[in-house]
Design a protein around this motif. Structure first.
Motif, PDB file in Angstrom:
ATOM      1  N   ILE A  23       0.896  -0.998   0.162  1.00  0.00           N
ATOM      2  CA  ILE A  23      -0.008  -0.091   0.043  1.00  0.00           C
ATOM      3  C   ILE A  23       0.907   1.033   0.110  1.00  0.00           C
ATOM      4  O   ILE A  23       1.691   1.502   0.823  1.00  0.00           O
ATOM      5  N   LEU A  24       0.833   2.028  -0.954  1.00  0.00           N
ATOM      6  CA  LEU A  24       1.672   3.258  -1.171  1.00  0.00           C
ATOM      7  C   LEU A  24       0.698   4.268  -0.474  1.00  0.00           C
ATOM      8  O   LEU A  24      -0.238   4.819  -0.960  1.00  0.00           O
ATOM      9  N   LEU A  73       5.270  16.912  -8.944  1.00  0.00           N
ATOM     10  CA  LEU A  73       5.457  15.891  -7.662  1.00  0.00           C
ATOM     11  C   LEU A  73       5.237  14.565  -8.302  1.00  0.00           C
ATOM     12  O   LEU A  73       5.686  13.626  -7.555  1.00  0.00           O
ATOM     13  N   ALA A  74       4.164  14.332  -9.106  1.00  0.00           N
ATOM     14  CA  ALA A  74       3.937  13.162  -9.552  1.00  0.00           C
ATOM     15  C   ALA A  74       5.099  12.436 -10.382  1.00  0.00           C
ATOM     16  O   ALA A  74       5.213  11.191 -10.341  1.00  0.00           O
ATOM     17  N   GLU A  75       5.730  13.247 -11.072  1.00  0.00           N
ATOM     18  CA  GLU A  75       7.063  12.604 -11.607  1.00  0.00           C
ATOM     19  C   GLU A  75       8.059  12.349 -10.537  1.00  0.00           C
ATOM     20  O   GLU A  75       8.751  11.280 -10.941  1.00  0.00           O
ATOM     21  N   VAL A  76       8.276  12.981  -9.516  1.00  0.00           N
ATOM     22  CA  VAL A  76       9.294  12.429  -8.489  1.00  0.00           C
ATOM     23  C   VAL A  76       8.744  11.237  -8.167  1.00  0.00           C
ATOM     24  O   VAL A  76       9.486  10.181  -7.588  1.00  0.00           O
ATOM     25  N   PRO A 132      -4.664  14.111  -6.372  1.00  0.00           N
ATOM     26  CA  PRO A 132      -3.995  14.423  -7.734  1.00  0.00           C
ATOM     27  C   PRO A 132      -2.742  13.685  -8.157  1.00  0.00           C
ATOM     28  O   PRO A 132      -2.489  13.797  -9.427  1.00  0.00           O
ATOM     29  N   ILE A 133      -1.811  13.573  -7.268  1.00  0.00           N
ATOM     30  CA  ILE A 133      -0.463  13.038  -7.622  1.00  0.00           C
ATOM     31  C   ILE A 133      -0.853  11.426  -7.725  1.00  0.00           C
ATOM     32  O   ILE A 133      -0.255  11.039  -8.762  1.00  0.00           O
ATOM     33  N   GLY A 134      -1.762  10.609  -6.658  1.00  0.00           N
ATOM     34  CA  GLY A 134      -1.958   9.348  -7.138  1.00  0.00           C
ATOM     35  C   GLY A 134      -2.866   9.073  -8.665  1.00  0.00           C
ATOM     36  O   GLY A 134      -2.405   8.069  -9.173  1.00  0.00           O
ATOM     37  N   TYR A 135      -3.625   9.832  -8.725  1.00  0.00           N
ATOM     38  CA  TYR A 135      -4.453   9.669 -10.005  1.00  0.00           C
ATOM     39  C   TYR A 135      -3.793   9.833 -11.213  1.00  0.00           C
ATOM     40  O   TYR A 135      -3.946   9.114 -12.339  1.00  0.00           O
TER      41      TYR A 135
END
Length: 420
Positions: A27-28, A79-82, A105-108
């Motif tokens: 689980i992240l 942030l999603a890229e990182v 929004p990062i997870g999606y």
């Protein structure tokens, strides 16, 4: 045991917490604002016996690197890229997401890029629908439309000591349940030189998430990831309507509203951990764990031992009814939530059902002293539409299988005149 680590991603030190055996389902855990992976400090050890849990801090949050605005592009895309680099560095191939606030929004973004990697979603006050954004967002929308110092200052109020604390206490049912360590740590980290400018940049960029809502909703409809929604229903930032909206697009959905606010883990951590344990046991299968492919979970594995007691030894049945949700009521729609304790809601009637343990029952619902009532056994939110403006009342009676009333609650409310 939770351990603490740092990994280098694109020249940034990304701090993360880890608990559980890596051979177990992962689980992240993606945190929200204004906090960090610290919000998962109690959940991780509660689930570590059965699952592998990883909780990173984003750049500019918690104990991860905090490059300046000139050194790093503080957007949700970046942030999603990182986080994508973080997932690759840890070698995570399949995982479930815990999505909360900014984590959604990062997870999606990550889920739509690699839907094949996502086993399940756990959504806790993580918004993906316009309905979830209420009046709290008015200063933010004004800032998006007109990036003036005056509008920026209004947004900065969410970062004052009072503003940070408000995220925790608003909607909480008992302030004595809340540890001041939470907002005190958040405040210390936001008070670092330059951090509030970083947070302001992210709040301005939050508007990019709304443009992606249709894409994320299409992902949910197409891939149908099994999803657990556990939502603090008193959150004024992400309204409960945003939780209900998930029901439009998902078929494999478990849905729970909790009587608390934005940071639901602070008051309802034990309940959320129990929901996650049952949900993951149902939907996630991995080799070399209790959930192995050759192991079919029993009913006891999933729901626990059956509490078979003689009826006379059972605790009294209780009915808990909430006032109508204010946001729908202001629009002439009445949403009344209720729940029962020490009683199972099932459409089973007759004298023989009186001896069934655990106790069975249902509710009678009467609107405005009508000469008739309707019966409900779903436990779902009661929704009334078409009521005339003015005062109304709803009588909710908890009844046994022979329709004998056990207890009752009357809810009084007023439907506003929409033409005023």
């Amino acid at each position: 045991m939770t351990t603490f680590h740092t990994v280098s991603i694109d020249g940034l030190d990304i701090f993360y917490r880890e608990a559980g055996d890596r051979n177990n389902p992962t689980i992240l855990l993606l945190h929200g604002f204004p906090t960090s992976s610290h919000m998962f400090r109690n959940l991780m050890p509660a689930l570590a016996d059965r699952f592998h849990l990883v909780a990173p801090d984003y750049p500019g949050f918690g104990y991860s690197s905090m490059p300046t605005l000139d050194e790093f592009d503080y957007t949700f895309d970046r942030l999603a890229e990182v986080m994508a680099g973080f997932i690759a560095a840890l070698g995570l191939k399949r995982y479930s997401f815990y999505l909360m606030d900014y984590g959604a929004p990062i997870g999606y973004r990550l889920a739509t890029q690699h839907p094949e990697r996502v086993e399940t979603l756990i959504v806790q006050n993580g918004n993906a629908y316009e309905e979830g954004l209420g009046d709290f967002w008015k200063p933010m929308r004004a800032y998006w439309q007109n990036k003036t110092p005056e509008n920026a200052e209004r947004v900065r109020q969410t970062m004052t000591p009072e503003g940070i604390k408000r995220y925790y206490i608003t909607g909480a049912k008992n302030l004595e349940n809340l540890s001041p360590d939470t907002w005190t740590l958040d405040r210390a980290l936001l008070d670092r030189p330059g951090n509030q400018d970083i947070q302001l940049a992210l709040k301005y960029n939050y508007q990019s998430n709304l443009l992606l809502y249709p894409q994320w909703q299409a992902y949910l409809r197409q891939y149908q990831p099994p999803t657990l929604v556990v939502w603090g229903k008193n959150d004024r930032g992400f309204l409960v309507e945003g939780a209900y909206a998930y029901k439009r697009d998902l078929r494999n959905l478990e849905f729970y509203l909790l009587d608390t606010g934005h940071f639901a883990l602070e008051e309802e951590g034990d309940a959320i951990a129990d929901h996650i344990r049952r949900f993951m046991t149902t939907y996630v299968v991995k080799e070399d764990t209790m959930l192995a492919a050759n192991h079919i979970p029993s009913a006891k594995d999933i729901v626990g031992p059956s509490p078979l007691l003689a009826i006379e030894n059972e605790a009294p049945a209780k009915l808990i009814v909430d006032p109508p949700l204010p946001e729908p009521l202001s629009q002439g729609r009445v949403f009344i939530q209720y729940r029962t304790e020490n009683l199972r809601m099932l459409p089973v009637f007759g004298k023989g059902a009186l001896d069934v343990s655990p106790r069975l029952g249902h509710v009678h619902i009467t609107v405005d002293d009508a000469p008739w009532h309707f019966v409900d056994t779903s436990g779902e939110t009661l929704i009334l539409v078409g009521l005339e403006p003015g005062s109304h009342k709803v009588l909710i009676e908890l009844a046994d299988p022979m329709h004998n009333v056990i207890t009752s609650e009357t809810i009084m409310f007023a439907v506003p005149d929409s033409e005023r």
